[in-house]
Design a protein around this motif. Structure first.
Motif, PDB file in Angstrom:
ATOM      1  N   GLY A 100       0.946  -1.278  -0.049  1.00 32.29           N
ATOM      2  CA  GLY A 100       0.222   0.065   0.021  1.00 32.29           C
ATOM      3  C   GLY A 100       0.842   1.491   0.145  1.00 32.29           C
ATOM      4  N   GLN A 101       2.174   0.969   0.087  1.00 35.70           N
ATOM      5  CA  GLN A 101       3.131   2.125   0.231  1.00 35.70           C
ATOM      6  C   GLN A 101       3.559   2.706  -1.161  1.00 35.70           C
ATOM      7  OE1 GLN A 101       3.959   3.222   3.364  1.00 35.70           O
ATOM      8  NE2 GLN A 101       4.829   4.968   2.612  1.00 35.70           N
ATOM      9  N   GLY A 102       3.577   3.672  -1.351  1.00 38.85           N
ATOM     10  CA  GLY A 102       4.388   4.359  -2.805  1.00 38.85           C
ATOM     11  C   GLY A 102       5.893   3.962  -2.622  1.00 38.85           C
ATOM     12  N   ILE A 103       6.367   3.460  -3.633  1.00 41.36           N
ATOM     13  CA  ILE A 103       7.737   3.113  -4.016  1.00 41.36           C
ATOM     14  C   ILE A 103       8.234   3.547  -5.376  1.00 41.36           C
ATOM     15  CG2 ILE A 103       7.978   1.153  -2.508  1.00 41.36           C
ATOM     16  CD1 ILE A 103       8.407  -0.030  -5.517  1.00 41.36           C
ATOM     17  N   VAL A 104       9.690   3.836  -5.314  1.00 36.95           N
ATOM     18  CA  VAL A 104      10.061   3.953  -6.691  1.00 36.95           C
ATOM     19  C   VAL A 104      11.198   3.296  -6.832  1.00 36.95           C
ATOM     20  CG1 VAL A 104      11.651   5.683  -8.175  1.00 36.95           C
ATOM     21  CG2 VAL A 104       9.538   6.447  -6.743  1.00 36.95           C
ATOM     22  N   ALA A 105      11.243   2.569  -8.113  1.00 35.02           N
ATOM     23  CA  ALA A 105      12.209   1.429  -8.240  1.00 35.02           C
ATOM     24  C   ALA A 105      13.133   1.739  -9.597  1.00 35.02           C
ATOM     25  CB  ALA A 105      11.761  -0.013  -8.455  1.00 35.02           C
ATOM     26  N   LEU A 106      14.575   1.356  -9.410  1.00 31.43           N
ATOM     27  CA  LEU A 106      15.372   1.438 -10.756  1.00 31.43           C
ATOM     28  C   LEU A 106      15.483   0.479 -11.100  1.00 31.43           C
ATOM     29  CD1 LEU A 106      17.201   4.067 -12.003  1.00 31.43           C
ATOM     30  CD2 LEU A 106      18.811   3.329 -10.480  1.00 31.43           C
ATOM     31  N   GLY A 107      15.511   0.351 -12.341  1.00 26.91           N
ATOM     32  CA  GLY A 107      15.827  -1.266 -13.077  1.00 26.91           C
ATOM     33  C   GLY A 107      15.374  -1.276 -14.550  1.00 26.91           C
ATOM     34  N   GLU A 108      15.303  -2.557 -15.160  1.00 31.49           N
ATOM     35  CA  GLU A 108      14.964  -2.569 -16.565  1.00 31.49           C
ATOM     36  C   GLU A 108      13.722  -3.570 -16.664  1.00 31.49           C
ATOM     37  OE1 GLU A 108      18.301  -5.154 -18.268  1.00 31.49           O
ATOM     38  OE2 GLU A 108      18.903  -3.234 -17.361  1.00 31.49           O
ATOM     39  N   VAL A 109      13.110  -3.506 -17.613  1.00 36.70           N
ATOM     40  CA  VAL A 109      11.833  -4.514 -17.809  1.00 36.70           C
ATOM     41  C   VAL A 109      12.332  -5.515 -18.830  1.00 36.70           C
ATOM     42  CG1 VAL A 109       9.640  -4.691 -19.098  1.00 36.70           C
ATOM     43  CG2 VAL A 109      10.163  -2.724 -18.096  1.00 36.70           C
ATOM     44  N   ASN A 110      12.035  -6.932 -18.452  1.00 36.11           N
ATOM     45  CA  ASN A 110      12.835  -8.011 -19.095  1.00 36.11           C
ATOM     46  C   ASN A 110      11.485  -8.283 -20.293  1.00 36.11           C
ATOM     47  OD1 ASN A 110      10.971  -9.486 -18.197  1.00 36.11           O
ATOM     48  ND2 ASN A 110      12.394 -10.844 -16.992  1.00 36.11           N
ATOM     49  N   THR A 111      12.188  -9.223 -21.062  1.00 39.93           N
ATOM     50  CA  THR A 111      11.410  -9.621 -22.311  1.00 39.93           C
ATOM     51  C   THR A 111       9.945 -10.216 -21.995  1.00 39.93           C
ATOM     52  OG1 THR A 111      12.678 -11.739 -22.305  1.00 39.93           O
ATOM     53  CG2 THR A 111      12.904  -9.996 -24.053  1.00 39.93           C
ATOM     54  N   GLU A 112       9.574 -10.757 -20.738  1.00 41.55           N
ATOM     55  CA  GLU A 112       8.608 -11.168 -20.245  1.00 41.55           C
ATOM     56  C   GLU A 112       7.592 -10.314 -19.555  1.00 41.55           C
ATOM     57  OE1 GLU A 112      10.836 -14.223 -18.803  1.00 41.55           O
ATOM     58  OE2 GLU A 112      10.974 -14.012 -20.865  1.00 41.55           O
ATOM     59  N   GLY A 113       8.037  -8.771 -19.593  1.00 38.53           N
ATOM     60  CA  GLY A 113       7.290  -7.789 -18.816  1.00 38.53           C
ATOM     61  C   GLY A 113       7.431  -7.704 -17.658  1.00 38.53           C
ATOM     62  N   LEU A 114       8.405  -8.580 -17.243  1.00 36.53           N
ATOM     63  CA  LEU A 114       8.647  -8.322 -15.546  1.00 36.53           C
ATOM     64  C   LEU A 114       9.659  -7.204 -15.368  1.00 36.53           C
ATOM     65  CD1 LEU A 114       8.596  -9.849 -12.671  1.00 36.53           C
ATOM     66  CD2 LEU A 114      10.519 -10.962 -13.476  1.00 36.53           C
ATOM     67  N   PHE A 115       9.340  -6.575 -14.437  1.00 33.75           N
ATOM     68  CA  PHE A 115      10.484  -5.182 -13.983  1.00 33.75           C
ATOM     69  C   PHE A 115      11.331  -5.614 -12.955  1.00 33.75           C
ATOM     70  CE2 PHE A 115      11.806  -1.363 -11.797  1.00 33.75           C
ATOM     71  CZ  PHE A 115      11.974  -0.615 -13.106  1.00 33.75           C
ATOM     72  N   VAL A 116      12.760  -5.954 -13.567  1.00 34.09           N
ATOM     73  CA  VAL A 116      13.619  -6.391 -12.343  1.00 34.09           C
ATOM     74  C   VAL A 116      14.314  -5.173 -11.947  1.00 34.09           C
ATOM     75  CG1 VAL A 116      15.854  -7.638 -12.341  1.00 34.09           C
ATOM     76  CG2 VAL A 116      13.968  -8.571 -13.844  1.00 34.09           C
ATOM     77  N   ALA A 117      14.362  -5.046 -10.788  1.00 32.25           N
ATOM     78  CA  ALA A 117      14.843  -3.800  -9.809  1.00 32.25           C
ATOM     79  C   ALA A 117      16.210  -4.017  -9.375  1.00 32.25           C
ATOM     80  CB  ALA A 117      13.697  -3.563  -8.983  1.00 32.25           C
ATOM     81  N   SER A 118      17.082  -2.850  -9.584  1.00 31.35           N
ATOM     82  CA  SER A 118      18.343  -2.949  -8.947  1.00 31.35           C
ATOM     83  C   SER A 118      18.350  -2.247  -7.779  1.00 31.35           C
ATOM     84  CB  SER A 118      19.481  -2.645 -10.180  1.00 31.35           C
ATOM     85  OG  SER A 118      19.163  -1.153 -10.481  1.00 31.35           O
ATOM     86  N   GLU A 119      17.555  -1.472  -7.491  1.00 28.52           N
ATOM     87  CA  GLU A 119      17.286  -0.496  -6.340  1.00 28.52           C
ATOM     88  C   GLU A 119      15.860  -0.336  -5.938  1.00 28.52           C
ATOM     89  OE1 GLU A 119      19.288   3.910  -5.262  1.00 28.52           O
ATOM     90  OE2 GLU A 119      19.936   2.736  -7.012  1.00 28.52           O
ATOM     91  N   VAL A 120      15.463  -0.346  -5.025  1.00 24.01           N
ATOM     92  CA  VAL A 120      14.068  -0.018  -4.585  1.00 24.01           C
ATOM     93  C   VAL A 120      14.106   1.245  -3.489  1.00 24.01           C
ATOM     94  CG1 VAL A 120      11.827  -0.896  -3.442  1.00 24.01           C
ATOM     95  CG2 VAL A 120      13.341  -2.202  -4.929  1.00 24.01           C
ATOM     96  N   LEU A 121      13.152   2.372  -3.786  1.00 24.27           N
ATOM     97  CA  LEU A 121      13.398   3.325  -2.704  1.00 24.27           C
ATOM     98  C   LEU A 121      12.082   3.619  -2.286  1.00 24.27           C
ATOM     99  CD1 LEU A 121      15.064   5.806  -5.383  1.00 24.27           C
ATOM    100  CD2 LEU A 121      16.267   4.675  -3.327  1.00 24.27           C
ATOM    101  N   ALA A 122      11.902   3.688  -0.930  1.00 25.40           N
ATOM    102  CA  ALA A 122      10.808   4.169  -0.194  1.00 25.40           C
ATOM    103  C   ALA A 122      11.239   5.355   0.814  1.00 25.40           C
ATOM    104  CB  ALA A 122      10.052   3.166   0.446  1.00 25.40           C
TER     105      ALA A 122
END
Lengths: 157, 173, 654
Positions: A100-122
């Protein structure tokens, strides 16, 4: 030209050249290193090419957080109220990461549409919503309303 | 050296200032009016903090009210609370939405600081908040007797804010 | 219970602030009027008014702190930033925990710098003192008015004050936050002195060596505070944010780095102006920029305008006021500059190979660095304003910009300090420095080889420029002292200060190189009894438990740290939950030696006894800050140099 003057002119030319190359370097690497913020809707619509580093954010969907049994891997979904995007992250989540909390993540979308995050910020303040997330929610909200209105109009014809 | 060259820093600064000014102006125009104004209050079915009964959107109708989004974890809400108490004493109907909060904590809070609300809707997951486009607490909505949203204020209510908001509210009644 | 509401202390505090405002207005008008009319007795008012203004500001600040200590939650600012359970030292530091109090601290420091100028300027001509203090008074007037109008820290919540406060943001409940902001603010505000001197010189049309000599110690003093402040901020972020990062390139940090870079340029440019009477216009411009960037740093960032446009929209009054104030302050000084800066080219001659050129290029590099930071910080905002979308400029960009510029700067520093004024020969410099250059390259390669089998290019580069800087500086000391150690002290305090500061830069570069290339970390799931190995160290998770703090409860994990089978330390990491806000903070456990930090931070509790843990070994971490200590020590020695005072006396006699 006076030799002293000439020398100084060379110096100035050299300095201008140095500054110009610094600016060039700056502009070039700026185009390489900026991370655009994309909303879950944009990602879900396939507007983001896979393999490009972006920032994405939204609210963590309630009940979507699943952890690996062995390591620290975790998957969850983020939403902007319109679309949801699955996120995978392997590492320590920030203290304020919560459903329920707002977050921002840094990463890239892979070919399956999954967002792979290298960093998660809250952010560390519960009162605070990351501004990008705020804007994403607002955007999705307005889009949603517009779609509903359009649908209502069509229905009434 | 030419005197005009010395004006370059000033000109650059002025241009930067202009960009900021124009930018802030645009931002003001697009972000302030809530897309919800003039729309009916979103549908909900939620429990009440004080006694646990369930209420729906229909229960909002009947008379104009302030809908105040608050939480016990929000320091600004604490700062705003005294003013809400004052408004309630003036007979203004205030409905609370207890946003992403714990019902027990909310009850303790109301006991400790007084309860200016007609009732409080408990929105523990923030679903109604999401519908309302709430970014954080406190936020206050003005709704008329038909349950249509007429105004919105982000941040705490205080005498200064109330000057304009109160006028609008008075006109609705 | 003692109640400040009964004592009306907040009201007295506000009244003192109003009196300070009146004093500041008088401090602007009377001395300047005296200068215009040539009336010495009117100029003479500058000093007592500066002292009076500062006195009332201090009273005001002390009374706000008293309201915090006495838990007067009827004061809105206290209620929002303190709590009865908060330990007293944090109640005091909570004074500058948010916008209103920071602002009051800022203006109080401005007042204190004014007092320092008033008391330590006995050798200055009275008209100069009057101008300088009048300009500082103008800055005071603007910001005290801003405090009173939009950010009054003494505003009350009446008639029904809350029972308890919302508590200080737990991030700020730390020793680092007691010392870091005031130090940084001292630096920011201190630059106002250099700014005032520059404007005073412009106004009087006396942009000469004397002006540069008066400015130098003040600029250096402010620069020392900035250096220490930035280092403290980095150290605080390192241990308090729980990530082990020590520089994030976030807007708040960038805001402190920009004035530092420009102030560093200013220090060096002032040296040229004092010694050779050159670069006058440029020096004035740097003084204006340095202070403008300080203002940008403190206010736009602190008030949230820079980080989020929404902050501006939600509080337009404050935003408009601060933008107007910045506009008047920066625009006004740039206008004065455009109208009054000398248009006649400086008379001094210098060759392409000379110390003047070296310092010019140094200035250029530092200003380009500052511009890079400014670009990276403002770019997302401009992009957002134009409606192109949201983006962030990552650390990678800043690093790409800084590495080449730092390399160039460090290479230049080695040569520059040794180059002669006016004119020098490449062959002479080469003859002095080739040994240092060769040694630096050899050492860098050997050390890099000892550290890892594969030669890491960036390590060789980082170490190479650091060794070069150290060896070249030593070569210069050797040359100047003619190889006799006993002669070194007689080289002059400020020269030795420069040597130490330059070595400090090298120490920081070594630290940064090592910690960014050889840090190792590991995020693992651990249960009690489990042992994990990272580098040369074994981490044994011995137990998990809870600790009760004064206003928090923490879940704690204890570790035995082993190296080569020997238990070297017991470390306890915590995850604190603060009662008042229910917010959670990670307290890392750090084992420190000069050559490496071992850093343990707790992630989340997983099922059973398991915890997600982050283990890190960071070599040479301390050197990053050690270098900053060297730099500020060097600056301190330069301020102590008697030369400034002695010459001023001579001038007075003449």
């Amino acid at each position: 030209m006076h030799p002293q003057r000439k020398k100084r002119l060379h110096l100035i030319l050299f300095l201008v050249l140095a500054v110009a190359s610094a600016v060039g370097l700056a502009m070039y690497s700026l185009s390489q290193n900026i991370n655009l913020f994309q909303t879950p809707t944009q990602i879900a619509n396939g507007e983001v090419p896979p393999g490009r580093t972006i920032r994405a954010g939204g609210l963590v969907v309630e009940g979507s957080v699943e952890r690996d049994q062995q390591g620290l891997g975790v998957t969850f979904r983020v939403t902007d109220g319109q679309s949801e995007v699955p996120v995978f992250y392997d590492g320590i989540l920030p203290d304020l990461f919560r459903e329920g909390q707002g977050i921002v993540a840094l990463g890239e979308v892979n070919t399956e549409g999954l967002f792979v995050a290298s960093e998660v910020l809250a952010k560390h303040d519960e009162n605070y919503m990351p501004p990008e997330v705020q804007a994403a929610l607002e955007q999705a909200h307005q889009d949603g309303k517009a779609q509903m209105e359009a649908a209502a109009k069509e229905a009434s014809y | 050296m030419n005197r005009l060259l010395l004006f370059i820093p000033l000109v650059i600064f002025a241009l930067m200032g202009l960009v900021f000014w124009v930018g802030l102006g645009i931002e003001d125009k697009t972000s302030l009016p809530s897309p919800l104004i003039g729309k009916p209050f979103p549908e909900f079915e939620l429990g009440v903090v004080e006694d646990g009964r369930t209420l729906t959107t229909k229960d909002l109708q009947g008379q104009p009210a302030l809908v105040n989004v608050w939480a016990t974890w929000c320091p600004t809400c604490k700062a705003e609370h005294a003013f809400l108490n004052e408004l309630a004493e003036q007979g203004i109907r205030i409905i609370g939405i207890n946003y992403k909060d714990d019902v027990m904590k909310a009850r303790d809070w109301l006991k400790a600081y007084g309860n200016p609300y007609a009732y409080n809707l408990s929105d523990p997951q923030g679903k109604l908040g999401l519908e309302l486009g709430v970014y954080g607490a406190p936020e206050t909505f003005l709704i008329d007797s038909e349950g249509i949203i007429r105004g919105k204020h982000i941040g705490d209510l205080n005498p200064v804010v109330w000057e304009s908001l109160g006028k609008q509210f008075g006109e609705m009644q | 219970m003692l109640n400040t509401a009964m004592l009306h202390l907040p009201e007295i505090g506000q009244f003192a602030l109003i009196l300070a405002f009146i004093m500041a207005v008088l401090q602007v008008i009377i001395p300047l009027f005296g200068v215009n009319r040539g009336q010495l007795w009117l100029m003479g008012y500058a000093r007592p008014l500066a002292v009076g203004q500062a006195l009332f500001l201090v009273i005001s600040l002390v009374l706000l702190a008293t309201s915090f200590v006495m838990d007067d939650f009827s004061v809105a600012y206290v209620a929002a930033n303190s709590n009865s359970l908060l330990p007293t030292p944090y109640k005091i530091s909570a004074v500058w925990g948010a916008h209103e109090g920071s602002l009051l601290l800022w203006v109080t420091m401005l007042g204190l710098w004014g007092v320092a100028v008033a008391l330590l300027s006995r050798s200055l001509p009275l008209d100069m003192v009057a101008r300088v203090l009048s300009i500082m008074g103008m800055v005071s007037v603007g910001f005290i008015l801003f405090t009173l109008e939009t950010s009054n820290p003494f505003a009350r919540i009446l008639p029904s004050p809350p029972q308890d406060g919302a508590d200080l943001n737990p991030l700020l409940q730390d020793f680092g936050l007691i010392v870091h902001p005031p130090t940084l603010y001292m630096g920011y505000v201190g630059l106002s002195v250099a700014f005032a001197f520059a404007l005073a010189a412009l106004m009087s049309g006396r942009l000469d060596a004397a002006w540069a000599r008066w400015s130098r110690p003040w600029t250096t003093a402010a620069w020392i505070f900035l250096t220490v402040g930035i280092a403290l901020g980095s150290w605080w972020a390192y241990y308090e944010l729980g990530w082990g990062g020590w520089w994030f390139w976030d807007p708040v940090e960038n805001a402190s780095l920009m004035p530092w870079l420009v102030a560093t340029a200013l220090l060096h440019s002032l040296a040229v102006t004092e010694k050779r009477g050159l670069f006058k216009s440029w020096t004035v411009l740097l003084a204006i920029f340095a202070f403008s960037l300080s203002l940008l740093g403190t206010f736009l960032v602190r008030s949230g305008v820079l980080t989020s446009v929404h902050a501006f929209a939600s509080d337009p009054e404050r935003g408009v006021f601060i933008l107007a104030l910045l506009g008047i302050c920066v625009g006004g000084s740039l206008l004065l500059y455009a109208l009054k800066a000398p248009t006649v080219a400086s008379v001094g001659r210098y060759d392409v190979v000379s110390r003047e050129t070296a310092l010019l290029v140094n200035n250029l590099l530092l200003v380009v660095m500052a511009l890079a930071v400014l670009t990276g910080t403002l770019y997302p905002l401009v992009y957002d304003f134009m409606g192109l979308g949201k983006l962030s400029v990552g650390a990678a960009w800043f690093n790409t910009m800084f590495v080449p510029l730092t390399v160039a700067l460090a290479l230049l520093m080695g040569v520059g300090a040794m180059t002669r004024w006016k004119s020098d020969r490449v062959s002479r410099l080469g003859g002095q420095l080739w040994i240092a250059g060769v040694l630096a390259i050899v050492f860098a390669i050997v050390v890099a080889l000892l550290l890892s089998e594969a030669v890491n290019g960036s390590v060789v580069l980082g170490l190479g420029i650091s060794f070069w800087l150290i060896f070249a500086t030593c070569a210069d000391v050797w040359k100047k002292s003619r190889g006799r150690l006993g002669k070194i002290p007689s080289l002059g305090v400020s020269y030795l200060g420069m040597v130490i500061a330059h070595v400090g830069v090298a120490v920081t570069i070594i630290g940064v190189t090592m910690v960014s290339n050889y840090s190792i970390d590991k995020s693992v799931r651990m249960v009690p009894g489990q042992v994990e190995t990272l580098g040369d160290y074994q981490f044994e998770f011995t137990e998990a438990g809870t600790i009760d703090g004064p206003n928090y409860t923490s879940q704690a994990t204890r570790f035995n740290l082993y190296k080569e089978g020997k238990n070297i330390e017991v470390l306890t990491a915590e995850k604190r939950r603060y009662h008042a806000r229910g917010s959670v903070m990670t307290e890392a456990a750090i084992d420190v030696t000069l050559f490496r930090d071992v850093y343990i931070s707790m992630g989340e509790a997983l099922e059973g006894d398991a915890w997600g843990m982050r283990l890190q070994v960071k070599p040479y971490m301390r050197w990053v800050w050690l270098g900053a200590i060297f730099m500020s020590l060097g600056g301190f020695m330069a301020v102590l140099d008697k030369r400034y005072r002695r010459r001023q006396k001579k001038e007075k006699l003449a």
